[in-house]
Enzyme design. Structure first.
Site, short mmCIF file in Angstrom:
data_model
loop_
_atom_site.label_atom_id
_atom_site.label_comp_id
_atom_site.label_asym_id
_atom_site.label_seq_id
_atom_site.Cartn_x
_atom_site.Cartn_y
_atom_site.Cartn_z
N THR A 11 0.82 -1.21 0.00
CA THR A 11 0.00 0.00 0.00
C THR A 11 0.86 1.26 0.00
OG1 THR A 11 -1.80 -1.13 1.11
CG2 THR A 11 -1.73 1.24 1.39
N ASP A 88 0.64 -6.80 4.87
CA ASP A 88 0.00 -8.11 5.05
C ASP A 88 0.97 -9.22 5.46
OD1 ASP A 88 -2.42 -6.98 4.51
OD2 ASP A 88 -2.61 -7.77 2.47
N1 ASP Z 1 -2.25 -5.71 0.58
C1 ASP Z 1 -1.27 -4.73 1.00
C2 ASP Z 1 0.07 -5.42 1.07
O1 ASP Z 1 0.36 -6.10 2.02
C3 ASP Z 1 -1.66 -4.14 2.31
C4 ASP Z 1 -0.69 -3.13 2.88
O2 ASP Z 1 0.38 -2.85 2.40
O3 ASP Z 1 -1.06 -2.57 3.93
O4 ASP Z 1 0.84 -5.30 0.16
#
Ligand code: ASP
Length: 342
Positions: A11, A88
């Site tokens: 993210t 994640d």
């Molecule tokens: N789905 C994202 C990831 O882990 C969530 C995040 O970065 O907070 O890459």
């Protein structure tokens, strides 16, 4: 001071299209534009982006190898490393690197964010800038303040292999349940030098980049059935199992479960007892319901996290062949992941 910013994705690397509102990976220029402080920092920062940038749910051991090799290849050239990573699976990647980079004398600080860098209320800027400040901090001896693999997130610095993602909503996404934070960032950054690991010798960095994926997590639950346990324990090539148990390491006292675990251990599979509780430790033999596990040859994982145990097993199984040596290492704190014999 020279710092390498390794940009893997997540993210934190996303910006929002102002017209459609959809998220897409930021280019390096976009990212730098969102954090203009990077250009005026007294630290010389080089950036190394993964291509393509990845959501951390897509991260697998080959990416851990790439991250660890990147640190090892640039180890002499830089004083510190910051890894930008999705939240994640950050606890898995950071735990893996803590075991892959033996004799680490320089900071490797992971961070990410809950909101994309390109969103106004994002936590990304503070996380990146403080992670850089922590990575480049020196103690009174002029040595790196945090020569460990660690995760900085929302005001707290955690030992990587003690960290778990706990929250998908709040900015405080991580916690370290069985070990205190290594630092807290408020107006000042307060370091707990009594808790940070400092090397007592100057042995050179050793990279462990062989990983064996033949591991499984078997989570017990009331009503678990023999066919399910068989499906996992009979997986072709299986060498290691994280057995997630109840409370202080307890399991149902079914005879069929005992027999299956004993057969697995007899076949050379290493089965490690890890409690489903976040806080506290496995104490095998404390209750009658864990005595069967001991008799079956299941070993204690003490107070390790699932993320650390799984990655530690993958790396030990990749590196060593001697069963007893692997078991001894699993039950020894290699880089602060266990409270016993640290
Ligand atoms: N789905 C994202 C990831 O882990 C969530 C995040 O970065 O907070 O890459």
């Amino acid at each position: 001071m020279q710092l390498l910013l390794i940009f893997t994705g997540g993210t934190i690397s996303m910006i929002q299209d102002p017209k459609t509102g959809s998220l897409h990976p930021a280019s390096l220029e976009n990212f730098r534009a969102c954090v203009p402080e990077l250009a005026s920092s007294s630290v010389h920062i080089d950036t190394l982006p993964f291509n393509p940038l990845i959501d951390s749910s897509d991260v697998n051991p080959s990416h851990w190898i790439k991250m660890a090799q990147t640190v090892a290849e640039h180890y002499d050239q830089y004083d510190a490393f910051v890894v930008l990573h999705g939240t994640d699976t950050m606890a898995y990647s950071a735990s893996a690197l803590s075991f892959m980079l033996e004799n680490l004398h320089k900071p490797v600080i992971f961070t990410g964010s809950q909101l994309p860098i390109g969103v106004l209320r994002s936590d990304a800027r503070e996380n990146v800038l403080t992670a850089i400040e922590i990575a480049t901090a020196l103690n009174q001896q002029g040595e790196p303040m945090v020569p460990e693999v660690a995760i900085y997130f929302e005001g707290r610095l955690f030992r990587a292999n003690r960290t778990t993602k706990k929250n998908a909503e709040q900015f405080e996404a991580f916690d370290s349940y069985n070990y205190p934070s290594l630092a807290k960032a408020g107006v000042h950054i307060t370091y707990r030098e009594d808790l940070i690991r400092y090397a007592t010798d100057d042995r050179p960095l050793v990279l462990h980049d062989k990983i064996d994926r033949n591991v499984a997590i078997l989570k017990l639950f009331p009503g678990i059935t023999a066919p399910l346990v068989d499906a996992i324990l009979h997986t072709h090539g299986l060498r290691g199992v994280v057995l997630e148990t109840f409370g202080s390491g307890n399991a149902p006292s079914y005879d069929w479960l005992y027999r299956r675990l004993r057969d697995a251990v007899d076949m050379g599979i290493i089965v490690v007892n890890k409690t489903q509780c976040n806080t506290g430790t496995v104490q095998m033999g404390q209750y009658e319901v864990s005595q069967n596990l001991m008799k079956a040859g299941v070993i204690s994982g003490y107070d390790i996290t699932t993320e650390a145990l799984l990655t530690k097993m993958m790396i030990l199984l990749g590196e060593y062949t001697d069963q007893q040596e692997i078991i001894t290492k699993i039950q020894t704190s290699l880089c602060g992941e266990l409270t016993i014999n640290q």
